[in-house]
Design a protein around this motif. Structure first.
Motif, PDB file in Angstrom:
ATOM      1  N   UNK A 272      34.589 -45.454  -5.102  1.00 49.47           N
ATOM      2  CA  UNK A 272      34.861 -45.031  -3.739  1.00 49.47           C
ATOM      3  C   UNK A 272      35.509 -43.651  -3.770  1.00 49.47           C
ATOM      4  N   UNK A 273      35.189 -42.858  -2.776  1.00 49.32           N
ATOM      5  CA  UNK A 273      35.794 -41.548  -2.664  1.00 49.32           C
ATOM      6  C   UNK A 273      35.756 -41.098  -1.217  1.00 49.32           C
ATOM      7  N   UNK A 274      36.514 -40.046  -0.926  1.00 48.76           N
ATOM      8  CA  UNK A 274      36.573 -39.491   0.418  1.00 48.76           C
ATOM      9  C   UNK A 274      36.099 -38.050   0.400  1.00 48.76           C
ATOM     10  N   UNK A 275      35.490 -37.654   1.480  1.00 52.76           N
ATOM     11  CA  UNK A 275      35.116 -36.257   1.689  1.00 52.76           C
ATOM     12  C   UNK A 275      35.843 -35.778   2.943  1.00 52.76           C
ATOM     13  N   UNK A 276      36.296 -34.517   2.906  1.00 53.46           N
ATOM     14  CA  UNK A 276      37.124 -33.965   3.973  1.00 53.46           C
ATOM     15  C   UNK A 276      36.425 -32.797   4.653  1.00 53.46           C
ATOM     16  N   UNK A 277      36.686 -32.644   5.942  1.00 58.13           N
ATOM     17  CA  UNK A 277      36.186 -31.465   6.629  1.00 58.13           C
ATOM     18  C   UNK A 277      36.826 -30.228   6.014  1.00 58.13           C
ATOM     19  N   UNK A 278      35.991 -29.272   5.652  1.00 56.00           N
ATOM     20  CA  UNK A 278      36.485 -28.046   5.029  1.00 56.00           C
ATOM     21  C   UNK A 278      37.002 -27.091   6.094  1.00 56.00           C
ATOM     22  N   UNK A 279      38.229 -26.685   5.952  1.00 50.76           N
ATOM     23  CA  UNK A 279      38.854 -25.820   6.946  1.00 50.76           C
ATOM     24  C   UNK A 279      38.649 -24.353   6.613  1.00 50.76           C
TER      25      UNK A 279
END
Length: 279
Positions: A272-279
């Motif tokens: 499992x992993x998370x991806x984040x909105x790139x700022x």
């Protein structure tokens, strides 16, 4: 205190620590307040869906690279163990509980490059799918986030309590980064061992969710995540069992967990992993 959850209609009892303080929050929906990254998807109402892996990554490569990574760890820890014939499904036949604990420590934080993932390809494909520029970097901490290997031997207690992934950030910072969760089955995932989810729970106000803060204890094991006891007046979960060429994608605001492996003689491995909105 003994607490009951219902998974696919079957009652599951766990022991939650009486000293852990449970309470409810304010009358606000955090998925709405923090602009859930999945809100534009056609599955936002449920909070999750199952997708085919082929457009995002190669399942065969993940299986072979995961096998190689686990074999390497075991060999470094116990070079005397004969691993001829080793498969991930039969992991439990080669590793006792003490060694398993050491393997878990080393495999809990792996990065895409450790597993043959093409990071650029993955980010591009998921960014295109969600219509958001994504990154492995958590903008709240400015750190690259690892992939978590879940290795669950048959009938073991190596599974997380019921939780939301956003609570650690929310309780510490009072805000939540825009992110999405990916759960990849590697082996041993079936009707006895999938990931339990609470459909639509990300749309509930915090006043209807009873939970701890700053971690919790279940079955005498301490967890970093906040444990959720009930939500919307119930504690019902649905076990999702993606095939080997599929994966689960879900809102980080969704309630999930208690992923028991009830297989009689097959280890379950997932990432499992998370991806984040790139700022």
């Amino acid at each position: 205190m003994q607490t009951q959850y219902i998974i696919n209609g079957t009652e599951i009892a766990v022991q939650l620590a009486a000293e852990d303080a449970y309470g409810v929050g304010s009358d606000e929906v955090l998925s709405t307040k923090f602009n859930d990254i999945t809100k534009h998807t056609d599955w936002y109402g449920a909070g999750y869906t199952t997708l085919k892996a082929d457009d995002f990554y190669d399942p065969a490569t993940i299986y072979s690279e995961t096998t190689a990574a686990i074999v390497k760890i075991i060999t470094e820890l116990r070079p005397e163990i004969d691993l001829s014939g080793f498969t991930l499904e039969r992991y439990h036949a080669y590793v006792d509980d003490a060694l398993h604990g050491e393997v878990i420590k080393r495999s809990r934080r792996l990065f895409p490059a450790d597993l043959g993932f093409d990071s650029a390809k993955i980010l591009k494909n998921f960014s295109t799918y969600l219509g958001v520029n994504l990154s492995f970097t958590n903008p709240q901490t400015n750190t690259d986030v690892w992939m978590i290997a879940r290795i669950n031997k048959p009938k073991s207690h190596n599974y997380n309590t019921v939780h939301k992934d956003i609570y650690e950030a929310f309780d510490e910072h009072g805000s939540v980064p825009k992110m999405v969760n990916i759960w990849i089955p590697v082996c041993g995932v079936n009707d006895c061992s999938g990931l339990p989810m609470a459909p639509g729970s990300h749309l509930l106000p915090e006043s209807e969710i009873t939970r701890t803060k700053a971690g919790s204890t279940m079955n005498a094991q301490r967890y970093s995540v906040a444990s959720i006891r009930d939500w919307g007046g119930n504690s019902n979960l649905v076990r999702e069992n993606p095939k080997s060429d599929e994966f689960l994608i879900f809102s980080s605001h969704l309630i999930h967990g208690l992923a028991l492996n009830n297989n009689e003689d097959e280890t379950r491995v997932s990432f499992e992993f998370r991806l984040y909105e790139k700022l």
